[in-house]
Write a protein that holds these residues in place. Structure first.
Motif, PDB file in Angstrom:
ATOM      1  N   THR A   8       1.782  -3.473  11.227  1.00  0.00           N
ATOM      2  CA  THR A   8       2.284  -2.087  11.349  1.00  0.00           C
ATOM      3  C   THR A   8       3.706  -1.937  11.981  1.00  0.00           C
ATOM      4  O   THR A   8       4.279  -0.987  11.797  1.00  0.00           O
ATOM      5  N   HIS A  40      -3.690   4.233   5.833  1.00  0.00           N
ATOM      6  CA  HIS A  40      -3.795   2.957   5.074  1.00  0.00           C
ATOM      7  C   HIS A  40      -5.234   2.545   5.519  1.00  0.00           C
ATOM      8  O   HIS A  40      -5.390   2.690   6.839  1.00  0.00           O
ATOM      9  N   VAL A  90       1.358  -2.235   6.276  1.00  0.00           N
ATOM     10  CA  VAL A  90       0.571  -1.233   6.453  1.00  0.00           C
ATOM     11  C   VAL A  90       1.113  -0.176   6.534  1.00  0.00           C
ATOM     12  O   VAL A  90       0.599   0.960   6.150  1.00  0.00           O
ATOM     13  N   THR A  91       2.131   0.046   7.381  1.00  0.00           N
ATOM     14  CA  THR A  91       2.962   1.351   7.565  1.00  0.00           C
ATOM     15  C   THR A  91       4.243   1.568   6.841  1.00  0.00           C
ATOM     16  O   THR A  91       4.667   2.684   6.984  1.00  0.00           O
ATOM     17  N   ASP A  92       4.825   0.443   6.232  1.00  0.00           N
ATOM     18  CA  ASP A  92       6.057   0.481   5.442  1.00  0.00           C
ATOM     19  C   ASP A  92       7.071   0.805   6.499  1.00  0.00           C
ATOM     20  O   ASP A  92       8.343   1.050   6.082  1.00  0.00           O
TER      21      ASP A  92
END
Lengths: 170, 155
Positions: free
Chosen positions: A45, B8, B75-77
Motif C-alpha cells: 500500500t 481494493h 493495492v493503492t497505486d
C-alpha cells in the motif's frame, strides 16, 4: 587451554549475560516479525503504519472536534481499527500457541493510568511513537525520528530509574 | 475523504496480515510485557534494543528496496515514499512527555494493544489513559487555536 584468552572469553560472557539476562533470540526474532508486518502493509500500500494515530482517527467516530475530523484521519480510521484489532489478535494467537495462555501485569494501576495519559498526550504532540518514529521513521533515516527516539528513550530511562530509586516496584 | 484507497479487495487482507504479524511479534519479543520494558528502561536487560533494531532494520531494507526499484504500490497505486515528519519544537516536547509516560508505565501504544490480546486486562487502564490524553491534547490545541484567533484577529 590459553589462560588470558579464556579469561577474556569469560569476561565477555559475563558482561553479555549481564546486559542480556534473558538472551537476545526472542527479542531479535520478535523485532524481525514486527518489521515483516510493517513491510507487508508498506509493500502492498506504500503506507508506513504507526500505532498511535489510531487514537485520533478513532476519536473522529465520536468527537465533532475538527482536529480529529481531518481528511487524513477520516480516510484512514476504518483500516486503523482493522490494523489495531489484528494486532490484538496476533498477540492472542501468540498467547494461545506459545505464551501459556496469557497473563496479567503487576505494574501498579496508577502507573498504567498516568503513564497512559502522558503517552496519549506526548505521542500526539510529538508526531509519533515507538512504531511511527522508532520503526518507520528510523527505517526512513528521518532525522526528526532519530531526535524523537533519542528524546523519549533517554527521558524514559531517567524516569524508570527514578521510580526504581524511589522504591516503586513494579 | 478518499474512500477509494480501501476499496481494493486486497487492502483489508493486507492490513490484517500485517497487523497479525505486528501483534504476534510484539508478543513474541516480550515488548507487550510492561515489566520487561521497565527492565530495559532500568538498564537491567537491554534486549529491547534488538526489538526496535530488528523491526527498523527489516523495514529499512524494505523501504530502501521499494523506493529504489519499485514504482507504485499495487493495492493503492500510491508512490513509495519515506516517513519524513518535519522537525519543530513539538518533536522534543512531545518526545519528552511520551518518555515520561513510557518510563512510568512501560507502555507504548502498539505494545498496549498486543498486551490486551494476551489477556492482560489491567492494561485497559493504560489504553483508556492514552485515549484521554489524545483527546485532551486535541481539545487543548483546538481551544488554543481558537483563543489565538480571538487575541490576534489579523492572523
Amino acid at each position: 587451554m590459553n589462560g588470558p584468552l579464556t579469561a577474556v572469553a569469560l569476561l565477555a560472557e559475563v558482561s553479555f549475560t549481564g546486559l542480556f539476562p534473558r538472551g537476545i533470540a526472542q527479542y531479535a526474532t520478535g523485532g524481525v516479525l514486527i518489521g515483516l508486518g510493517v513491510s507487508t502493509i508498506y509493500l502492498g500500500t506504500a503506507i508506513t503504519p504507526g500505532a498511535s494515530t489510531f487514537f485520533e482517527s478513532t476519536l473522529s467516530y465520536v468527537s465533532a472536534l475538527p482536529r480529529f475530523n481531518r481528511a487524513t484521519y477520516l480516510a484512514s480510521r476504518d483500516w486503523r481499527v482493522v490494523f489495531t484489532l489484528s494486532m490484538v489478535a496476533g498477540a492472542a494467537v501468540y498467547a494461545l500457541l506459545l505464551g501459556e495462555g496469557g497473563w496479567t501485569t503487576d505494574v501498579r494501576a496508577w502507573r498504567l493510568l498516568v503513564g497512559g495519559v502522558l503517552v496519549g498526550v506526548g505521542t500526539r504532540i510529538g508526531k509519533g511513537c515507538t512504531s511511527g518514529h522508532g520503526i518507520n521513521g528510523l527505517a526512513s533515516l528521518s532525522k526528526t525520528s532519530f531526535a524523537s527516539v533519542a528524546t523519549f528513550v533517554s527521558v524514559a530511562i531517567g524516569v524508570a530509574l527514578t521510580m526504581q530509586a524511589l522504591g516503586v516496584t513494579p | 475523504m478518499t474512500g477509494s484507497v480501501d476499496r481494493h479487495p486486497l487492502f483489508v487482507p493486507l492490513v490484517v496480515v500485517g497487523g497479525l504479524l505486528f501483534g504476534f511479534g510484539l508478543a513474541y519479543s516480550e515488548m507487550a510485557r510492561p515489566e520487561v520494558v521497565l527492565d530495559f528502561l532500568q538498564l537491567q536487560d537491554l534486549g529491547l534494543v534488538f526489538v526496535m533494531g530488528g523491526a527498523a532494520g527489516v523495514t529499512a531494507v524494505t523501504i530502501a528496496f521499494a523506493t529504489r526499484f519499485l514504482d507504485r504500490a499495487p493495492v493503492t497505486d500510491a508512490p513509495y515514499g519515506k516517513r519524513r515528519k518535519p522537525f519543530d519544537r513539538s518533536v522534543p516536547v512531545g518526545g519528552a512527555v511520551f518518555g515520561v509516560g513510557w518510563g512510568l508505565s512501560g507502555l507504548c501504544p502498539g505494545s498496549a494493544y498486543a498486551s490486551l490480546g494476551i489477556g492482560n486486562y489491567p492494561i485497559l487502564l493504560g489504553l483508556v489513559g492514552m485515549f484521554v490524553g489524545a483527546y485532551a491534547q486535541g481539545y487543548w490545541r483546538a481551544y488554543r487555536a481558537g483563543s489565538d484567533r480571538t487575541a490576534a484577529p489579523s492572523d
